[in-house]
Write a protein that holds these residues in place. Structure first.
Motif, mmCIF file in Angstrom:
data_model
loop_
_atom_site.group_PDB
_atom_site.id
_atom_site.type_symbol
_atom_site.label_atom_id
_atom_site.label_comp_id
_atom_site.label_asym_id
_atom_site.label_seq_id
_atom_site.Cartn_x
_atom_site.Cartn_y
_atom_site.Cartn_z
ATOM 1 N N GLY A 153 0.849 -1.185 0.000
ATOM 2 C CA GLY A 153 0.000 0.000 0.000
ATOM 3 C C GLY A 153 0.886 1.236 0.000
ATOM 4 N N GLN A 154 0.400 2.310 -0.604
ATOM 5 C CA GLN A 154 1.237 3.494 -0.765
ATOM 6 C C GLN A 154 1.659 4.092 0.566
ATOM 7 O OE1 GLN A 154 2.204 4.613 -4.088
ATOM 8 N NE2 GLN A 154 3.763 5.282 -2.627
ATOM 9 N N GLY A 155 0.732 4.149 1.529
ATOM 10 C CA GLY A 155 1.072 4.739 2.829
ATOM 11 C C GLY A 155 2.175 3.980 3.532
ATOM 12 N N ASP A 156 2.075 2.648 3.572
ATOM 13 C CA ASP A 156 3.098 1.838 4.240
ATOM 14 C C ASP A 156 4.418 1.880 3.474
ATOM 15 O OD1 ASP A 156 1.394 1.153 6.274
ATOM 16 O OD2 ASP A 156 0.822 -0.774 5.403
ATOM 17 N N ALA A 157 4.351 1.913 2.157
ATOM 18 C CA ALA A 157 5.587 2.001 1.374
ATOM 19 C C ALA A 157 6.314 3.305 1.681
ATOM 20 C CB ALA A 157 5.272 1.900 -0.117
ATOM 21 N N ASP A 158 5.563 4.402 1.731
ATOM 22 C CA ASP A 158 6.161 5.701 2.065
ATOM 23 C C ASP A 158 6.773 5.673 3.456
ATOM 24 O OD1 ASP A 158 5.346 6.697 -0.377
ATOM 25 O OD2 ASP A 158 3.509 7.590 0.411
ATOM 26 N N ALA A 159 6.060 5.074 4.409
ATOM 27 C CA ALA A 159 6.537 5.044 5.793
ATOM 28 C C ALA A 159 7.812 4.211 5.937
ATOM 29 C CB ALA A 159 5.435 4.495 6.698
ATOM 30 N N LEU A 160 7.872 3.085 5.255
ATOM 31 C CA LEU A 160 9.058 2.238 5.342
ATOM 32 C C LEU A 160 10.293 2.961 4.809
ATOM 33 C CD1 LEU A 160 7.550 -1.185 4.184
ATOM 34 C CD2 LEU A 160 8.544 -0.685 6.435
ATOM 35 N N VAL A 161 10.141 3.647 3.698
ATOM 36 C CA VAL A 161 11.275 4.384 3.145
ATOM 37 C C VAL A 161 11.639 5.545 4.053
ATOM 38 C CG1 VAL A 161 12.125 5.711 1.182
ATOM 39 C CG2 VAL A 161 10.673 3.714 0.787
ATOM 40 N N ALA A 162 10.643 6.257 4.570
ATOM 41 C CA ALA A 162 10.905 7.420 5.426
ATOM 42 C C ALA A 162 11.682 7.031 6.677
ATOM 43 C CB ALA A 162 9.589 8.087 5.805
ATOM 44 N N ARG A 163 11.365 5.872 7.258
ATOM 45 C CA ARG A 163 12.075 5.445 8.482
ATOM 46 C C ARG A 163 13.540 5.124 8.211
ATOM 47 N NH1 ARG A 163 7.066 2.820 9.920
ATOM 48 N NH2 ARG A 163 7.757 0.829 9.055
ATOM 49 N N VAL A 178 15.160 16.122 4.290
ATOM 50 C CA VAL A 178 15.140 14.898 3.503
ATOM 51 C C VAL A 178 13.756 14.692 2.899
ATOM 52 C CG1 VAL A 178 14.551 13.407 5.465
ATOM 53 C CG2 VAL A 178 15.735 12.443 3.475
ATOM 54 N N VAL A 179 13.745 14.292 1.659
ATOM 55 C CA VAL A 179 12.512 13.957 0.941
ATOM 56 C C VAL A 179 12.597 12.485 0.572
ATOM 57 C CG1 VAL A 179 11.150 14.354 -1.146
ATOM 58 C CG2 VAL A 179 12.227 16.286 0.039
ATOM 59 N N THR A 180 11.508 11.750 0.799
ATOM 60 C CA THR A 180 11.517 10.312 0.497
ATOM 61 C C THR A 180 10.713 10.032 -0.760
ATOM 62 O OG1 THR A 180 9.584 9.901 1.896
ATOM 63 C CG2 THR A 180 11.743 9.738 2.932
ATOM 64 N N TRP A 181 11.260 9.161 -1.568
ATOM 65 C CA TRP A 181 10.570 8.697 -2.778
ATOM 66 C C TRP A 181 10.400 7.188 -2.664
ATOM 67 C CZ3 TRP A 181 13.860 11.600 -7.012
ATOM 68 C CH2 TRP A 181 13.543 12.959 -6.964
ATOM 69 N N ALA A 182 9.173 6.735 -2.634
ATOM 70 C CA ALA A 182 8.872 5.303 -2.573
ATOM 71 C C ALA A 182 8.256 4.846 -3.892
ATOM 72 C CB ALA A 182 7.916 5.022 -1.415
ATOM 73 N N PRO A 183 8.332 3.558 -4.184
ATOM 74 C CA PRO A 183 7.669 3.066 -5.403
ATOM 75 C C PRO A 183 6.160 3.332 -5.346
ATOM 76 C CG PRO A 183 9.154 1.398 -4.498
ATOM 77 C CD PRO A 183 9.051 2.483 -3.469
ATOM 78 N N THR A 184 5.583 3.585 -6.490
ATOM 79 C CA THR A 184 4.121 3.658 -6.588
ATOM 80 C C THR A 184 3.604 2.261 -6.935
ATOM 81 O OG1 THR A 184 4.164 4.171 -8.938
ATOM 82 C CG2 THR A 184 4.266 6.042 -7.401
ATOM 83 N N GLU A 185 2.308 2.090 -6.854
ATOM 84 C CA GLU A 185 1.751 0.779 -7.192
ATOM 85 C C GLU A 185 2.049 0.422 -8.640
ATOM 86 O OE1 GLU A 185 -2.427 -1.751 -6.694
ATOM 87 O OE2 GLU A 185 -2.385 0.421 -6.339
ATOM 88 N N GLN A 186 2.024 1.428 -9.519
ATOM 89 C CA GLN A 186 2.291 1.166 -10.937
ATOM 90 C C GLN A 186 3.753 0.761 -11.154
ATOM 91 O OE1 GLN A 186 0.681 3.933 -9.791
ATOM 92 N NE2 GLN A 186 -1.367 3.169 -10.375
ATOM 93 N N SER A 187 4.683 1.486 -10.525
ATOM 94 C CA SER A 187 6.086 1.130 -10.712
ATOM 95 C C SER A 187 6.415 -0.188 -10.013
ATOM 96 C CB SER A 187 6.998 2.252 -10.193
ATOM 97 O OG SER A 187 6.926 2.376 -8.778
ATOM 98 N N TRP A 188 5.708 -0.479 -8.917
ATOM 99 C CA TRP A 188 5.886 -1.763 -8.217
ATOM 100 C C TRP A 188 5.527 -2.918 -9.146
ATOM 101 C CZ3 TRP A 188 7.335 -2.653 -3.000
ATOM 102 C CH2 TRP A 188 7.151 -3.957 -2.538
ATOM 103 N N ASP A 189 4.436 -2.764 -9.871
ATOM 104 C CA ASP A 189 4.014 -3.807 -10.810
ATOM 105 C C ASP A 189 5.036 -4.005 -11.919
ATOM 106 O OD1 ASP A 189 1.694 -4.225 -9.396
ATOM 107 O OD2 ASP A 189 0.470 -2.926 -10.655
ATOM 108 N N ARG A 190 5.836 -2.974 -12.199
ATOM 109 C CA ARG A 190 6.875 -3.094 -13.227
ATOM 110 C C ARG A 190 8.197 -3.585 -12.643
ATOM 111 N NH1 ARG A 190 4.575 1.990 -14.720
ATOM 112 N NH2 ARG A 190 6.346 3.086 -13.765
ATOM 113 N N GLY A 191 8.208 -3.919 -11.359
ATOM 114 C CA GLY A 191 9.416 -4.475 -10.748
ATOM 115 C C GLY A 191 10.214 -3.517 -9.896
#
Length: 204
Positions: A153-163, A178-191
């Protein structure tokens, strides 16, 4: 003098025997049906030539194989081009580029410097510049999700990277954030399984 009866010939005795189907024509349609486009195309062209020269059957089959082989070959070339483009757009950059260039976010690695920080939201392309020149931000660290992880999920992905993103005391003292960039669901599906921690240098 002995007389002999007139010989009897069955109707059509003098007609030439019909030749079989050309082997190249048969091979061409088989390879076309198997999806071997370039091979089917070559065999089909050969089949059209040999059926005309030898008078063998199968010219129509060879022509059909040429058409199918050509279509399959075009589809193959398009697929290869798309795969090549996708690979180029996801190939990691060197840590410090020699000259400014536009790159996709998934190509960034630790050490890359950015001319500008993109607006909030999905990040597609960024301007990467040499770190010994003016730049606004730098990729300081990365967070790797497990290759077999399920989309959190986007929220948890953002939180994991932020920590995983930590500023040093010196960086905090000069006002860096610091700015965090996490995968989106679309980019996750692409690997895409990498999050980035981008340190932004304050203006002025």
């Amino acid at each position: 003098m002995t007389a002999y009866p007139e010989p009897h010939y069955a109707p059509g005795w003098d007609r030439p025997a019909r030749r079989g189907t050309d082997g190249f024509a048969v091979a061409s349609i088989v390879t076309a049906l198997l999806g071997l486009g370039p091979l089917a195309l070559g065999l089909g062209i050969t089949g059209t030539i040999t059926t005309r020269r030898r008078g063998t059957a199968g010219r129509g089959v060879a022509i059909a194989a040429v058409v199918l082989g050509a279509l399959e070959t075009v589809a193959l070339l398009v697929g290869v081009a798309l795969l090549g483009t996708s690979w180029l757009q996801s190939r990691p950059l060197p840590a410090d580029v020699a000259e400014p260039r536009t790159a996709h976010a998934v190509q960034l690695v630790v050490g890359n410097c950015l001319a500008d920080l993109p607006p909030d939201g999905d990040v597609d392309t960024v301007r990467v510049v040499p770190c010994d020149g003016p730049h606004t931000a730098r990729v300081a660290s990365s967070y790797a999700f497990s290759a077999d992880a399920i989309w959190p999920g986007q929220g948890d992905a953002d939180a994991l990277v932020a920590r995983s993103c930590v500023l040093t005391a010196d960086e905090q003292a000069v006002g860096r954030v610091v700015v965090t960039w996490a995968p989106t669901e679309q980019s996750w599906d692409r690997g895409d399984r990498t999050g980035l921690c981008v340190v932004v240098t304050p203006a002025g």
